[in-house]
Design an enzyme around this catalytic site. Sequence first.
Site, short mmCIF file in Angstrom:
data_model
loop_
_atom_site.label_atom_id
_atom_site.label_comp_id
_atom_site.label_asym_id
_atom_site.label_seq_id
_atom_site.Cartn_x
_atom_site.Cartn_y
_atom_site.Cartn_z
N LYS A 220 -23.22 -7.75 26.99
CA LYS A 220 -23.23 -9.16 26.58
C LYS A 220 -23.83 -9.32 25.18
O LYS A 220 -23.51 -10.27 24.46
CB LYS A 220 -24.03 -9.99 27.58
CG LYS A 220 -23.38 -10.08 28.96
CD LYS A 220 -22.16 -10.97 28.95
CE LYS A 220 -21.59 -11.14 30.34
NZ LYS A 220 -20.47 -12.10 30.39
N LYS A 221 -24.71 -8.40 24.80
CA LYS A 221 -25.32 -8.47 23.48
C LYS A 221 -24.40 -7.96 22.38
O LYS A 221 -24.79 -7.95 21.20
CB LYS A 221 -26.64 -7.69 23.48
CG LYS A 221 -27.76 -8.39 24.24
CD LYS A 221 -29.04 -7.59 24.22
CE LYS A 221 -30.19 -8.34 24.86
NZ LYS A 221 -29.99 -8.66 26.27
N LEU A 222 -23.20 -7.55 22.74
CA LEU A 222 -22.19 -7.27 21.71
C LEU A 222 -21.71 -8.55 21.06
O LEU A 222 -20.89 -8.50 20.13
CB LEU A 222 -21.01 -6.52 22.34
CG LEU A 222 -21.27 -5.06 22.72
CD1 LEU A 222 -20.12 -4.51 23.55
CD2 LEU A 222 -21.49 -4.21 21.48
N ASP A 223 -22.19 -9.69 21.54
CA ASP A 223 -21.89 -10.99 20.94
C ASP A 223 -22.25 -10.98 19.45
O ASP A 223 -23.30 -10.45 19.05
CB ASP A 223 -22.69 -12.08 21.67
CG ASP A 223 -22.40 -13.46 21.14
OD1 ASP A 223 -21.44 -14.08 21.60
OD2 ASP A 223 -23.15 -13.93 20.25
N ASP A 266 -30.94 -2.10 26.25
CA ASP A 266 -30.21 -2.58 27.42
C ASP A 266 -28.95 -1.75 27.68
O ASP A 266 -28.62 -1.45 28.83
CB ASP A 266 -29.82 -4.05 27.24
CG ASP A 266 -30.95 -5.00 27.60
OD1 ASP A 266 -31.85 -4.58 28.35
OD2 ASP A 266 -30.94 -6.15 27.13
#
Length: 669
Positions: A220-223, A266
């Site tokens: 999700k942190k690939l945002d 993460d």
Amino acid sequence: MASKRRKQSTSAKSNSSFSTMETKGKSTPNEESFSSRFESTLGFRLEDLSSFDGFCRLMHRPCDPSCLAVIRILFGLLMMVDVMEERGLSEADLKWGDPHSCHFPLLNFLRPLPLEWMCLLYLIMWLGAAGVMLGAYFRLSCLSFCLPYWYLFLLDKSAWNNHSYLYGLLSIMFLFSSSHYCWSIDSLRGKAPRNGHVPLWNYAILRFQVFVLYFIAGLKKLDQDWLSGYSMTNLASHWLFDPFRLILTQQQIDYWIVHFFGFLLDLSIGFWLYFDKTRVPALICLTAFHVMNSRIFTIGMFPYVCLATMPLFCHMDWPRKLLSRFQKETLLEEPETTNVCIYPSKHETKDRVKDVRWYHRLTCSILLLHVALQAFLPYSHFLTKGYNNWTNGLYGYSWDMMVHSWDTILVVVKVVDKDSGQEHFLDPQAWTHTDRYSKHGDMMYQYAQCLRDNIQREHPALKNVSIHIDVWCSLNRRFQQRMFDPRVDLLTVDWSPFQPVSWLMPLLTELSSWRTKIAEIEEQVYSWSNYSDVLFVADFPGLYLENYIHGGLSNVSLSVLEGKVLVELEDGANLIVHSGESSFIPVQNFHKVHTISETPSCYMYTYANETLLELGSDREKKAESKKTVAFLHETKRRWKNFMQAANLVGNALLNVLYSVPMKKRVRVN
């Protein structure tokens, strides 16, 4: 002697073929076959996955129960604290005491019980958590915790967090586990096999769930906003980052330590925890990470639950080995077999499931279904469109915690009497304990229905009303802009969980490139004085912002960065301000800023606020106080919560047993 030597040779040969995560062969990599290297590295054989029955045998391998018992004890203890705090027992009277309060259930037919029964429900959940910790009446205790937990979870979407979803999943996993076989009251009473082996799937499913917590959070942190460093801001000012400030600037800490390192941790930590060679540094790194989170954020038991689940990735017999160092004889009876390793080799067959039965297959099918659901639900937003807004889905099962930061400056709730045309403005937290509804179209729809019922109950003359809600907020340091169309009557809209929210205004992503310039302008404005400030706003063509300038502000100026606006002052004067132009705004007056350009406008208010000087000094004192006596404050707060929770439960029992009226606090906004 020859016979004896042959026996020793045979024994040595057998031991050398026994390759597991606990005991690895000493042969060189060149001498190992692919199969043995695979088993040595991953802890199981490739042929275990060659068929479904092989997988079932693998998942039902007997394992040492002591590590699982430790996790059970810690989880139950932490949930006892969580029931009083984040689940809300200590504030049950404020949250559930008013029967007319607006709540946001996932299923509209769900309703809260009367306050006294809600308090008793919390008591049952607390006792269930205690039973889980002690391993007493284990299945009943798990149900006593699990069922009320999920009822409360489904009863209020506004309280959803990734970690509250995690606790509910873990409670279900413990319900079906054999974690009470060791160090439990049930095993002492003979109600469970004392120190009996537990099937491997008990560990595997818990490990998978913890792995998902980290890995999907990393995905999700690939945002783009996270990787660009816009999701979390100003964390570098926290005292925990003082050592980093010796070599890095605040901006570098926010980007490299918070965003980039958080993303890498993460995404990869679940893999580092699995392998023996990388587990110890991974545990050290993860411990530091969660301890820092517990000091920086107010997220309840989440960091402590994460710390408690880390030993899941260690060897399953580590608690026994640890105890054996402090005593000559173990306090526990040894399991029936001496094999306490993770995955025995193919030569060790006496503990294997020889005949795979239907219940073995059913268990493994359910496990695989859960794995598939956990992989699908975080990306299921293309189905549940009604819960999407500027970000996808409700803040629950997506594992996207902290990826998005919101800064809300204004929520206007307007009630219009359609018969007279008269407008009424309500407190945005009227009849509710939260403003989280303002970011979600589904909850805004529920809130509007609740407001209508309460207004008509208290003011029967207002039978024909419309309700409009105008929300101004910023996502990840963008311009402040309206999130929903304020012209829409929320009582007449159609909402479906499978259709997009029709009154959601689009996020002005075309203005995202301004964020670098915004940071430069902020730095420049803050350099003017200790009490200068700036606010950035964007709006859509044909709409306007109505604003009141408080008397405590001075030197208020409106500067247009892009587009064209018309400023309508209270004295009737109108000013047209083009891009690159500025205009002074009178204080203690209302004014309206109309966007008259064909494209969205963006502008900024600059002003002086002398109260910021005192506020900044006060913040420094509070930060220093938290730094020095944070633990004492936290302990005092938890003791206060415990006493308040005990008082509420006592009052509830007196009310149910003897009809003694309950004392209720009233929330003051």
